[in-house]
Scaffold this active site. Sequence first.
Site, PDB file in Angstrom:
ATOM      1  N   GLU A 194      33.798  47.014  38.056  1.00  0.00           N
ATOM      2  CA  GLU A 194      32.696  46.103  37.740  1.00  0.00           C
ATOM      3  C   GLU A 194      33.178  44.808  37.098  1.00  0.00           C
ATOM      4  OE1 GLU A 194      29.027  46.458  38.089  1.00  0.00           O
ATOM      5  OE2 GLU A 194      29.582  44.369  37.855  1.00  0.00           O
ATOM      6  N   ILE A 244      28.552  40.640  33.628  1.00  0.00           N
ATOM      7  CA  ILE A 244      27.333  40.752  34.432  1.00  0.00           C
ATOM      8  C   ILE A 244      27.404  41.994  35.320  1.00  0.00           C
ATOM      9  CG2 ILE A 244      25.927  39.608  36.182  1.00  0.00           C
ATOM     10  CD1 ILE A 244      27.179  36.946  35.286  1.00  0.00           C
ATOM     11  N   LYS A 279      37.034  37.076  44.138  1.00  0.00           N
ATOM     12  CA  LYS A 279      35.769  37.675  43.709  1.00  0.00           C
ATOM     13  C   LYS A 279      34.753  37.719  44.847  1.00  0.00           C
ATOM     14  CE  LYS A 279      36.448  36.352  38.875  1.00  0.00           C
ATOM     15  NZ  LYS A 279      36.272  35.268  37.872  1.00  0.00           N
TER      16      LYS A 279
END
Lengths: 376, 376
Positions: free
Chosen positions: A114, A121, A190
Amino acid sequence: MNIAILGYGVVGSGVDHIITTRGQNKHHVTKVWSRPNPKKQIPHLVSTIKEIINDESIDCVVETLNGIEPAHEHILACLNAGKHVISANKAVIAKYYEEFQAAAKKNDVQFKFEASVGGGIPWLKELGRAKRIDTITSCSGILNGTSNYILSTMTKEQADFEAVLKDAQALGFAEANPSADIDGFDVLNKIMITANVGFNGRVQAEDFLVCSMRPVTASDIQYFKNKGYTLKYLGQVEAENQQYEGSVMINACLEDSLEANTNQNYNCATLQGDTIGTLTFYGQGAGQFPTAHAIVQDLLDLESDRPQVNQELQDFTFHAKTKNNFWIRTNQQIPEKFIAGQDNQYSQLMPMNLIEFKENLLPLLKKEDLVVRMPL
Amino acid sequence: MNIAILGYGVVGSGVDHIITTRGQNKHHVTKVWSRPNPKKQIPHLVSTIKEIINDESIDCVVETLNGIEPAHEHILACLNAGKHVISANKAVIAKYYEEFQAAAKKNDVQFKFEASVGGGIPWLKELGRAKRIDTITSCSGILNGTSNYILSTMTKEQADFEAVLKDAQALGFAEANPSADIDGFDVLNKIMITANVGFNGRVQAEDFLVCSMRPVTASDIQYFKNKGYTLKYLGQVEAENQQYEGSVMINACLEDSLEANTNQNYNCATLQGDTIGTLTFYGQGAGQFPTAHAIVQDLLDLESDRPQVNQELQDFTFHAKTKNNFWIRTNQQIPEKFIAGQDNQYSQLMPMNLIEFKENLLPLLKKEDLVVRMPL
């Protein structure tokens, strides 16, 4: 549950702090492996990674090293030793996503990450949840705190890039070598992980249009502001029927959009799904405790969620189907057939897709030339 | 898993549609109970709720009725019959939160209610997850799509309340009787549920300062816009050491805040936690498929999450410790000692907490008088 931490920098020590102060005696950091660091005393330090891999009392390994090796090797060794692995290392995950997932599946453990996208977030968590119901068609966002800090400071203070970068480096918001953050490779990692999770799609780094944010000047920002736009550095990927396209570049965002109002080192990430519509998440994209928080959330999910097997990735083909409204600022000669209009130093290009842009325009531009995507 | 749906309006039929088209044969809507509706054909319709309660093949009941009764009675009957219940009904949940949780615990089933606050936004899920690690100190947001649609349309079109309300009613964005949405009771229910989940706090409706949004005019909006603020209708609650305070009222939000840029019928919700910092969620706060999506997420969580027992609520005491910067527009006589400054029709009050305001000012104001909270 006994936990080992690899790397004891800002994030690794933050994870230790959260677990130690709030673990409620259910979680214990029992071993830490780190590159030698004479500057600080590291608790539970072991001298070789083998002491962790061979320790059957360790259930989960948190990897907060940077870079590809030895992170890649250590993650695999830990998974193959039957330990859950939680990683915050976007570079190694973007590169070895499938290898890590396969190793986790083979060894009946979880590989979780995560913190690798969007810092604190819960982006990947909610992207994965949305996907349970919806077809996700698009993901985009401000996914790098350093470049956003620089760009929003330039916007607020009407300052130029080099001066703000220097300040950011002095404040610790930018690294001595800021290339990964401002040339787009961090965001590319990302957005590739995002595509893996959101689309189950196997995507290739070389397919993305990646433009550095370095060329932006204070006067560029002012020019687009006068048109009602705020310049932001966005990663973006769209997919449909196993075809995809994506980019990392400066976008002109409508001044009342959430992206335009995401400032300092904050991140925001948005998905589009067919029943949920637009869903946006905003928060700290980096920093010791937000990132450590995301890692500890993964740790808690190991216990609160039933084990899940991630779907295997499907082959996605790059397909540049969307026409874009690119604007450029350059002193190079651009063939007239590509120019739709001109205003001061800025040229609006004819609507073109990513391939047309990469093949026809990109070879003509120099590194100081600005490329901006405007809404159509 | 077999599912029954109570209520077959916009949301109930949306849940049926999502389950039927994407349930992958794992979920089946086998019975529907609804108030008689001669306008539409309802599939799987049963004539009495008993046919659902007594049907042992039904594992989960989705409640999409509005209002307190018979929803309250039916939810309890279903929980006591050993069925999971998923509800979108904020009024009944805010009122009977503890009774439903206790019944779920006693019967070893889950009571879930993501869709009740923030529609499609996974707000309660992520609030609950953040709370696993952090002390949540504050929650706030735009939690009602109807009032936000009206206010943002008034702002965009410089139109007055009555005209926009009429349009919104014609478009189906506002109900014939819009009181719950624009007088604050809907937001109050949602902020109370938020306090239950985020703080484990037992809070009382009468403690909150609730001011209607009806008094806002186009010229009020313009006045605050000239000062750099956008008027938004916010629910808000803060807590520390089992003491809390909260409100539902018009706030003047900085024009570059996410709240100020949350328009149309979108919602946004923000939490503050001690390691995660500020975390904001933005999306569709209402509407058929976003709300149904949130309900189906609860349904999927019944299978993907290990059963969880919600913590029992603790007694929270109302404690108005924060000084607020209130501005009012009124023709009433206000004692001079409360006035810090005056500008045109607007008076800035001396900094005062919620109790001081409720005791000293509120009794003097009429329903057409505007109250706005500005940042300090």
